[in-house]
Design a protein around this motif. Structure first.
Motif, mmCIF file in Angstrom:
data_model
loop_
_atom_site.group_PDB
_atom_site.id
_atom_site.type_symbol
_atom_site.label_atom_id
_atom_site.label_comp_id
_atom_site.label_asym_id
_atom_site.label_seq_id
_atom_site.Cartn_x
_atom_site.Cartn_y
_atom_site.Cartn_z
ATOM 1 N N THR A 169 0.859 -1.187 0.000
ATOM 2 C CA THR A 169 0.000 0.000 0.000
ATOM 3 C C THR A 169 0.894 1.236 0.000
ATOM 4 O OG1 THR A 169 -0.062 -0.112 2.391
ATOM 5 C CG2 THR A 169 -1.923 -1.068 1.217
ATOM 6 N N GLN B 93 -0.954 -5.080 -6.657
ATOM 7 C CA GLN B 93 0.395 -4.561 -6.402
ATOM 8 C C GLN B 93 0.891 -3.699 -7.558
ATOM 9 O OE1 GLN B 93 3.288 -7.034 -4.611
ATOM 10 N NE2 GLN B 93 1.793 -8.366 -3.660
ATOM 11 N N THR C 99 -0.689 -0.381 -7.272
ATOM 12 C CA THR C 99 -0.053 0.419 -6.218
ATOM 13 C C THR C 99 1.222 1.059 -6.763
ATOM 14 O OG1 THR C 99 -0.920 -1.050 -4.522
ATOM 15 C CG2 THR C 99 0.948 0.325 -3.885
ATOM 16 N N SER D 107 0.349 3.842 -9.028
ATOM 17 C CA SER D 107 -0.115 5.013 -8.280
ATOM 18 C C SER D 107 1.069 5.807 -7.703
ATOM 19 C CB SER D 107 -1.056 4.518 -7.173
ATOM 20 O OG SER D 107 -1.205 5.466 -6.181
#
Lengths: 126, 141
Positions: free
Chosen positions: B6, B107, B110, B113
């Motif tokens: 995260t 994943q 993430t 991002s």
């Protein structure tokens, strides 16, 4: 004197393109291979003065290409720099017995690479 | 069970000195990351319930390359996320089935991002900056 020839072999486009640019700007004649097999072929075809090899590449690793260069009498004068993203002691232990002249762990800076290339090529440098 | 990544403060850690050294080439890094993330997504979508060794090897190799590039330009948090995924893929190559397609896609998103956030922070250098930094515009080559 003609510019020294350098082969950059790295499957990561950013590393290959940026190294190629800084080396060309320093006056070297640069060739790029996107995997180990292409590096193998360009070593034979171009006969570069120095080869910069990433360790983990598709088809053949940088160590395999290095061992090939060192196994050949007619290629033995070729200088070899091994680049590795791992930066682990095990890479250094494997890289130098494979016959590399130098080992550069990632991350590195453009200036470090130019200095190392010039140091290894000495009078043959561009 | 694979650990889910995260975004956190550490995921955005940036080595500004490294970024400055590579600033004239950041656009090449961004191009490579965008192509790489698209490739990871495409490979992940082919990842079924059973791990396929060749697919895993391709994912692992791409992940490894992007990690090295991110580490080099100073995006340490992003490199760390990619390293963790790389290690999970390494384990899956030894013992298949440790990571599911859903976890893998999560994943990768993430990583995408954190990449977008890193890119927004630094953007693309102007042609003038590139010329000043290197004496020649790398995009003209």
């Amino acid at each position: 004197m003609p510019a020294a020839k350098i082969l950059v072999a790295d499957d990561e486009p950013f590393i290959a393109r940026s190294l190629s640019y800084v080396l060309q700007r320093s006056g070297f004649d640069v060739y790029v291979a996107k995997d180990g097999e292409e590096a193998y072929q360009l070593v034979e075809k171009v006969r570069p003065n120095l080869v910069i090899l990433d360790v983990m590449m598709p088809h053949r690793t940088g160590y395999e290409v290095c061992q090939h260069i060192r196994s050949r009498e007619d290629l033995r004068a070729m200088k070899v720099i091994i680049l590795s993203a791992k930066g682990q002691a095990s890479d250094l232990e494997e890289g130098l017995p494979a016959g590399a002249d130098a080992y550069v762990p990632k991350p590195f800076s453009p200036a470090e690479i130019i200095a190392m290339v010039q140091d290894l090529l000495g009078e043959a440098a561009a | 069970m694979a650990q889910t990544l995260t975004p956190s403060g550490s995921a955005h850690y940036i080595d500004r000195r490294a970024v400055e050294r590579w600033h004239p080439f950041l656009h090449l890094y961004f191009e490579s990351m965008e192509a790489g993330i698209a490739e990871l997504r495409s490979l992940a979508q082919q990842f079924g319930e059973t791990s396929k060794p060749e697919l895993l090897r391709m994912l692992h190799l791409r992940c490894h390359g992007l990690k090295g590039a991110s580490e080099t330009v100073g995006f340490k948090g992003l490199a760390s996320l990619l390293r963790r995924l790389e290690r999970q893929l390494e384990k899956d190559l030894v013992v298949p089935g440790r990571i599911s397609a859903g976890e893998l896609i999560k994943q990768i998103e993430t990583i995408a991002s954190v990449y977008r956030a890193s890119r927004e922070m630094f953007g693309k250098p102007s042609a003038e900056e590139e010329t000043n930094a290197s004496g020649q515009d790398p995009r003209s080559r």
